[in-house]
Design a protein around this motif. Structure first.
Motif, mmCIF file in Angstrom:
data_model
loop_
_atom_site.group_PDB
_atom_site.id
_atom_site.type_symbol
_atom_site.label_atom_id
_atom_site.label_comp_id
_atom_site.label_asym_id
_atom_site.label_seq_id
_atom_site.Cartn_x
_atom_site.Cartn_y
_atom_site.Cartn_z
ATOM 1 N N VAL A 1 0.843 -1.211 0.000
ATOM 2 C CA VAL A 1 0.000 0.000 0.000
ATOM 3 C C VAL A 1 0.870 1.250 0.000
ATOM 4 O O VAL A 1 0.666 2.190 -0.793
ATOM 5 N N LEU A 2 1.853 1.302 0.919
ATOM 6 C CA LEU A 2 2.746 2.470 0.996
ATOM 7 C C LEU A 2 3.541 2.621 -0.292
ATOM 8 O O LEU A 2 3.763 3.734 -0.792
ATOM 9 N N VAL B 1 2.780 1.631 -3.368
ATOM 10 C CA VAL B 1 1.974 2.054 -4.520
ATOM 11 C C VAL B 1 1.459 3.479 -4.354
ATOM 12 O O VAL B 1 1.539 4.301 -5.272
ATOM 13 N N PHE B 2 0.942 3.801 -3.138
ATOM 14 C CA PHE B 2 0.282 5.091 -2.953
ATOM 15 C C PHE B 2 1.212 6.205 -2.467
ATOM 16 O O PHE B 2 0.870 7.382 -2.557
ATOM 17 N N VAL B 3 2.369 5.875 -1.944
ATOM 18 C CA VAL B 3 3.264 6.920 -1.418
ATOM 19 C C VAL B 3 4.534 7.044 -2.278
ATOM 20 O O VAL B 3 4.936 8.154 -2.655
ATOM 21 N N TYR C 1 5.375 5.235 -5.247
ATOM 22 C CA TYR C 1 5.270 5.046 -6.704
ATOM 23 C C TYR C 1 4.789 6.352 -7.342
ATOM 24 O O TYR C 1 3.936 7.039 -6.763
#
Length: 586
Positions: A275-276, A278-280, A282
């Motif tokens: 999650v981190l 992909v969303f932070v 990437y």
């Protein structure tokens, strides 16, 4: 181990790192093999860590470029690494098993040797089932721990370091996040470990209690059946088992907690990294890097999960180690003093002001004084509990005197080498033991290089040669379960032959013919006259008619020598011996 019954828990020991350090002496002989296993495992760990890097390279470079040739080579490389990993694990497992068996052999050997030399008091005051538990199941678990668990912990720590290094090469922030979570969980395990260890001690005690009662019940099974105690004994065993199960149930939550937390943390952390990532991070961080770090996080938790699992086993093994070392530290109360003498004895025995007590301030013997000249035959008589057998135990040095001293050939018994002393003193007990071996091996048990003719000569004198020859396999007949297949008297006579053939200079007969009938006893007495020539003999007997020819008779009463003299002298006194002898005639 303190003196206790089967239903008494042993005193819990306190954790000491010296226990761990001391156990490493069993690893020392195999250190080079263990180092080789460690190096192989490290190589294996590095090979496994290459796969995520190959996957990262494939996603970020090979697939975008659609380089199929390179993709095939990478696929074959990954497959090759997995195959090599399996082979290395097989070799490692085989090597570790051999080392484990060797450590178990060494540990059990040390326990067995130490048990051989512990004084009689140790066995008389402790349940044999608890001793056996330490020498068998505890030793096996400790060997498993020393070989596999400790090494596994070291290897997993090394693997963890390699994983962290590879993770740092991929992404520093996500690696630090993983480390913070891991340290928090490690601190939690450290806090609950004392409680976990305390509850494991309780489990060990309850298991030991069950084993002790089981052993006691098997030894006394004939008494149990004759008194119809089966149902009552079943209830006692059921109660002990319930306590064991309850103790295990109380420690199980702590055991399950380790793998539950590590497994849960591994899954949650992997999701959080994705999650981190992909969303932070990437697209600044490539998708291949995010997948690689997620893969590494799984491998990061594998060592932690294994360490957590092994940790429980190590805690168990440490409590077992404490019990084993407690046994190995039992003092050899009866042992050789410095410069003990090896001396061929002539057979002169003297007790000077001897006192002895099994329990402090409760004397079994008081002010015992007597002299036996070489080749004399003396008898000791008296009521049950007067101290007759205790005198024998002191002379054979199964115990040491509380006060006074015993001399053999004018030398204090403590100055004689214990092995030399016992080679020249043989005790024939009322209820002797035969081993699960042939009759020939039982008779020759205490002497090397005994010929068949020597054995047969002794047996002819004891009137048992014809009976032995009548058996299907003669002297090669194997006895089982302490000779249950032969009569008590026959077993006693085999033990008699064993005592005589050892050719001791001092022979002690403690109610030696009590289990044979009067006819056989008369025949044995006739044979003994020849066998007892040129040796000092001490006879404990209830049937006074068998000792009238003794050079001296000691009558014990109230733990003292009450009367002393030959049969004729004591009969003339018309004292306690006279009354005892005439009452038996009547």
């Amino acid at each position: 181990m303190r003196v206790n019954r089967y239903d008494q828990d042993e005193k819990n020991t306190t954790f000491n790192f010296h226990i761990i350090k001391r156990s490493f002496k069993y690893l020392k002989p195999y250190r080079w093999k263990l180092i080789l296993v460690t190096l192989i495992s490290c190589l294996n760990g590095i090979l496994i860590l290459i796969n995520p890097k190959l996957i990262q390279y494939t996603i970020d470079n090979t697939i975008p470029k659609q380089n199929m040739k390179e993709l095939y080579w990478i696929a074959f490389s990954i497959l090759g690494i997995i195959t090599l990993n399996i082979l290395i694990n097989l070799v490692k497992s085989r090597m570790l098993n051999r080392i484990k068996q060797s450590i178990a052999y060494d540990l059990k050997g040390n326990i067995f040797i130490h048990l051989q030399y512990l004084p009689a008091e140790y066995y008389e005051t402790r349940p044999h089932g608890k001793i056996l538990t330490r020498a068998t199941s505890y030793a096996e678990t400790v060997a498993q721990c020393l070989c596999n668990d400790f090494l596994e912990t070291i290897l997993e720590i090394i693997n963890l370091i390699f994983v962290i290094i590879f993770m740092l090469t991929c992404h520093v922030p996500l690696t630090l996040f993983t480390l913070v979570v891991a340290i928090s969980i490690a601190f939690f395990f450290f806090k609950i470990s004392p409680t976990r260890r305390e509850k494991q001690h309780i489990v060990n005690n309850k298991v030991s209690n069950c084993n002790a009662y089981f052993a006691e019940s098997m030894n006394g099974i004939s008494i149990t059946q004759s008194y119809n105690r089966e149902e009552k004994n079943e209830k006692i065993f059921e109660s002990l088992e319930k306590e064991r199960v309850k103790a295990i149930e109380e420690v199980l939550p702590y055991i399950n907690l380790s793998w539950a937390i590590t497994d849960g943390a591994a899954t949650i952390l992997k999701i959080l990294i994705l999650v981190l990532g992909v969303f932070v991070f990437y697209p600044k961080t490539s998708l291949g890097t995010i997948l690689a770090i997620a893969s590494y996080s799984g491998q990061f938790w594998n060592p932690i999960h294994n360490i957590a699992s092994v940790y429980s086993e190590i805690m168990d093994a440490v409590t077992y180690l404490e019990r084993i070392f407690e046994l190995l530290d039992e003092p050899l109360i009866i042992e050789n003093m410095e410069n003990a003498k090896n001396k061929k004895i002539k057979g002169k025995v003297e007790f000077k002001n001897v006192e002895f007590s099994y329990i402090e301030n409760q004397n079994v013997l008081k002010d015992i004084n007597f002299l036996i000249k070489p080749n004399q035959k003396i008898a000791i008589v008296g009521e049950t509990g007067s101290g007759k057998t205790t005198i024998i135990n002191l002379l054979a040095r199964y115990y040491d005197t509380t006060k006074g001293e015993i001399l053999i050939d004018d030398i204090p018994i403590k100055e004689l080498n214990l092995s030399s002393l016992r080679n020249q003193i043989n005790v024939m007990l009322q209820d002797n033991y035969v081993f699960s071996r042939s009759i020939k091996e039982n008779i020759a048990y205490g002497k090397k290089n005994v010929t068949q003719s020597e054995i047969e000569k002794i047996c002819k004198n004891l009137q048992i040669h014809n009976w032995i020859k009548s058996l299907k396999n003669g002297y090669d007949t194997v006895l089982h379960s302490n000779g249950k297949e032969i009569s008590t008297g026959q077993r006693q006579l085999i033990c008699f032959a064993r005592a005589i053939i050892a050719n001791p200079q001092i022979l002690i007969l403690d109610e030696a013919t009590s289990n044979v009938d009067l006819k056989t006893e008369k025949l044995v007495q006739e044979g003994l006259e020849t066998l007892l020539e040129n040796r000092t003999s001490i006879v404990i007997a209830h049937r006074l008619s068998t000792i009238t020819d003794c050079d001296q008779i000691l009558l014990l009463k109230n733990h003292k020598i009450y009367e002393k003299g030959t049969h004729q002298e004591l009969m003339k006194k018309k004292g306690a011996y006279y009354k005892l002898y005439t009452s038996q005639l009547q």
